[in-house]
Design an enzyme around this catalytic site. Sequence first.
Site, short mmCIF file in Angstrom:
data_model
loop_
_atom_site.label_atom_id
_atom_site.label_comp_id
_atom_site.label_asym_id
_atom_site.label_seq_id
_atom_site.Cartn_x
_atom_site.Cartn_y
_atom_site.Cartn_z
N LYS A 186 -34.42 -15.72 -5.25
CA LYS A 186 -34.14 -14.74 -6.30
C LYS A 186 -34.77 -15.18 -7.63
O LYS A 186 -35.23 -16.30 -7.78
CB LYS A 186 -32.63 -14.55 -6.45
CG LYS A 186 -32.00 -13.89 -5.21
CD LYS A 186 -32.60 -12.53 -4.89
CE LYS A 186 -31.92 -11.83 -3.72
NZ LYS A 186 -32.23 -12.41 -2.42
C1 LIG Z 1 -30.02 -6.28 -2.30
C2 LIG Z 1 -29.32 -7.53 -1.88
N1 LIG Z 1 -27.98 -7.55 -1.85
C3 LIG Z 1 -27.30 -8.65 -1.49
C4 LIG Z 1 -27.97 -9.82 -1.14
C5 LIG Z 1 -27.17 -10.99 -0.69
O1 LIG Z 1 -27.40 -12.14 -1.45
P1 LIG Z 1 -27.16 -13.59 -0.79
O2 LIG Z 1 -28.38 -13.94 -0.01
O3 LIG Z 1 -27.02 -14.47 -2.00
O4 LIG Z 1 -25.93 -13.52 0.01
C6 LIG Z 1 -29.35 -9.84 -1.16
C7 LIG Z 1 -30.09 -11.05 -0.76
O5 LIG Z 1 -31.26 -11.03 -0.45
C8 LIG Z 1 -30.05 -8.67 -1.52
O6 LIG Z 1 -31.39 -8.63 -1.52
#
Ligand SMILES: Cc1ncc(COP(=O)(O)O)c(C=O)c1O
Length: 405
Positions: A186
């Site tokens: 990210k």
């Molecule tokens: C749009 C979106 N929502 C939620 C998430 C979930 O994040 P995490 O990987 O930190 O659980 C991601 C991760 O890529 C995402 O791209």
Amino acid sequence: MPGYEFFGNEERKEVNDVLETGIMMRYGFDGPRKGIWKANELEQAICKTFGCEHAQLVSSGTAALTTALSALGIGYGDEVILPSFTFVASFEAVLSVGAIPVLVDVDDTLTLSPAAVRSALTPATRCIMPVHMCGSMADMDALLSICKEHKLVLLEDACQSIGASYKGRMLGTIGDAGTFSFDFVKTITCAEGGVVMTNSAQVYSSCDGYSDHGHDHAGVDRGADLHPFIGYNFRLSELHAAVGLAQIKKLETFLSIQRKNHSILKARLAAIPEVSFRRIPDEAGDSCTFLSWFLPTEEITKEVVTEMRSQGIMAGNFYWFDNNWHYISKWDHLKNAVTLNKLHPDLRTAVVHHATKDFSASNAIMSRCISSLINLSWTEEQINTKGEQMALVIDKALKKHAVTY
Ligand SMILES: Cc1ncc(COP(=O)(O)O)c(C=O)c1O
């Protein structure tokens, strides 16, 4: 979304502060931690940087969505409207609180189509969850007005859009609550982590307890805390928070490099009249993490993807339409409700319904879209070379299909 590209001494210093005290948990141990509270510090920095009243760090973006949904009171029997183009985490979170995910079409913003949202409203709708994909935003005015009109909760999944804004307000801080992911890929990373942002003291306090077994965090003795409701463990460690603290200080730099690199690549592709770009409701607020562009037809787009792959220049370019993790077409596990434990029969029926639902409007958009990731480490020369290589491939495919420019 490459915060990890600029990982260095600043992150090491923050992590070492924690290692020197040996207190890696964010709560308690007030004496031995010698004043080092990285998670608290990062939450304050998030409130200041993004302009929200409260921030609750958790262990991932997925945990942030789950925590936010619970804190907003979404659960059994409630329908949550979300887009067909997102990461699987968005619907996983809805299912994890026992609510019903209702996936609907995206439009040329690559986010929730307000018209599709309106058509999906039922008496059971409780929440609209726009997902600000690939660094840019949904049409928030339209979605906010639907929420106002129908008294619905708005939860922003801004996990992919850290630092983007809409009409002067940062994404993730506009709805009743919003989330970021700080996973390794990210815009800023904690290695793993996430946050819920809100301007509601009540939603924040629920997030605070929910993410730590329901602790009320009222005193300094954790054992004496009360548990006003049932929670879970979605805590972030001090080590992860320390990395995030160094990264958030670099956010402005990341964004300005992204915007510069994005504009160079965009200018090259914009020289091809048949290439069009994602509609961005507020251009000034684009975080420019990706450049998302369209070709005239699915056939041409697939040919360009195949050719870019064969030339070894597809890395960093995403054809979401064919992607296992981001688009409804490949989510057979969702469409068949393949879960490890039993779902309530009504929930199962609602989930399986996605197998027969018409997503042709989304397909018409997504099948023509390629998103090019913008890296921080590119030199101008590298971007120009990349743009030239892509333009040659596009040119060849357009010529083959007798589209001239
Ligand atoms: C749009 C979106 N929502 C939620 C998430 C979930 O994040 P995490 O990987 O930190 O659980 C991601 C991760 O890529 C995402 O791209």
